[in-house]
Design an enzyme around this catalytic site. Structure first.
Site, PDB file in Angstrom:
ATOM      1  N   VAL A   1      29.018   0.864  35.563  1.00 60.72           N
ATOM      2  CA  VAL A   1      27.651   0.929  36.069  1.00 60.72           C
ATOM      3  C   VAL A   1      26.660   0.416  35.029  1.00 60.72           C
ATOM      4  CG1 VAL A   1      25.840   2.510  36.849  1.00 60.72           C
ATOM      5  CG2 VAL A   1      28.165   2.767  37.701  1.00 60.72           C
TER       6      VAL A   1
ATOM      7  N   ASN B   1      25.951   8.134  42.043  1.00 65.91           N
ATOM      8  CA  ASN B   1      26.584   9.340  41.533  1.00 65.91           C
ATOM      9  C   ASN B   1      27.168   9.165  40.133  1.00 65.91           C
ATOM     10  OD1 ASN B   1      28.052  12.044  41.827  1.00 65.91           O
ATOM     11  ND2 ASN B   1      29.776  10.613  41.594  1.00 65.91           N
TER      12      ASN B   1
ATOM     13  N   TYR C   1      22.013  14.019  28.431  1.00 59.83           N
ATOM     14  CA  TYR C   1      22.361  14.025  29.853  1.00 59.83           C
ATOM     15  C   TYR C   1      21.209  14.586  30.682  1.00 59.83           C
ATOM     16  CZ  TYR C   1      24.981  15.351  34.101  1.00 59.83           C
ATOM     17  OH  TYR C   1      25.413  15.508  35.395  1.00 59.83           O
TER      18      TYR C   1
ATOM     19  N   LYS D   1      18.798  12.779  33.501  1.00 60.17           N
ATOM     20  CA  LYS D   1      18.806  13.294  34.869  1.00 60.17           C
ATOM     21  C   LYS D   1      17.400  13.680  35.321  1.00 60.17           C
ATOM     22  CE  LYS D   1      23.137  12.963  36.050  1.00 60.17           C
ATOM     23  NZ  LYS D   1      23.578  12.166  37.203  1.00 60.17           N
TER      24      LYS D   1
ATOM     25  N   THR E   1      34.828  20.073  39.361  1.00 54.30           N
ATOM     26  CA  THR E   1      35.409  18.754  39.552  1.00 54.30           C
ATOM     27  C   THR E   1      36.616  18.555  38.642  1.00 54.30           C
ATOM     28  OG1 THR E   1      34.019  17.764  37.843  1.00 54.30           O
ATOM     29  CG2 THR E   1      33.123  17.841  40.097  1.00 54.30           C
TER      30      THR E   1
END
Length: 255
Positions: free
Chosen positions: A64, A90, A155, A159, A190
């Site tokens: 990405v 995502n 992070y 976000k 996950t």
């Protein structure tokens, strides 16, 4: 999702794979899976094909953060399916450590995926989304975009920026009929967390008992519990919703 083509980044596993599954289950006209992990991506594609043989699928390996490669993947997907109605951003990169210890390379790496990569995906997809007449972008942010914590500042900052990007892009694209919204997942069980637990020698049974104090519901979310709100925002049932941040965090943000 009838008649709608969707593209999901970070689709090999976790929330991305769950989104692909619910799109297939709801009769999508096509689903494009994009991820850097070629092996896991192909395994996910095969599983989806076996479960929903009537849904056309396409899997593409791409970083990405490589915005040129990402744009090429999206262009090829649109050419293959003839349209694009839904984009789910995502893909994400984590960095563990205090903000005071993060160097420029750390920042550039996380920004490249979480913010620049998402913006690049939107830019590449917007012509097709506009042409569809009912385009929808769903950005996967995080509950920690609005709630502070230690050790994940890079992070969380990216976000949070993603929420601003969502609101601005929604305002800019409203006239073209493209809706832009964000979901903020809470603790979601996950493969990433399962693998970290395994590496640390923590049994899965013990892992599942954790996160009892990080939300009102006192448990992990399953990936599909995040995918269902994404599905709704992607669909025409959410036709009057844009520029919105939907907290899917078990009530963490309200604690």
């Amino acid at each position: 999702m009838a008649g709608r083509v969707a593209l999901v980044t970070g689709a090999a596993a976790g929330i991305g794979a769950a989104c692909a599954r619910v799109f297939c289950a709801e009769g999508a006209a096509g689903v494009v899976l994009v991820d850097r992990d070629a092996e896991t991506l192909q395994a996910t594609r095969l599983a989806l094909e076996q479960a929903w043989p009537g849904v056309p699928l396409h899997a593409a390996t791409a970083e990405v953060a490589d915005t040129a490669a990402l744009a090429e993947v999206i262009e090829q997907a649109v050419a293959r399916f003839g349209a694009l109605h839904t984009l789910v951003n995502n893909a994400a990169m984590r960095h563990h450590g205090p903000l005071a210890e993060a160097d420029d390379a750390n920042w550039q790496a996380v920004l490249g995926v979480n913010l620049v990569g998402t913006a690049a995906a939107c830019r590449a997809a917007l012509p097709a989304l506009r042409a569809s007449g009912r385009g929808s972008i769903v950005n996967v942010s995080s509950c920690y975009a609005v709630t502070g914590r230690r050790g994940m500042g890079l992070y969380d900052a990216t976000k949070a920026a993603l929420l601003s990007l969502t609101r601005t892009l929604a305002a800019e694209e409203a006239a073209s009929g493209v809706r832009v919204n964000a979901v903020c997942p809470g603790s979601t069980l996950t493969e990433f967390h399962l693998q970290r637990a395994q590496a640390a020698g923590t049994p899965v049974e013990v892992l599942r008992t954790q996160r009892q104090t990080t939300s009102m519901l006192g448990r992990w979310a399953e990936p599909q519990e995040i995918a269902w709100p994404v599905l709704w925002l992607a669909s025409s049932e959410a036709s009057y919703i844009t520029g919105t941040t939907l907290m899917v965090d078990g009530g963490l943000h309200a604690l």
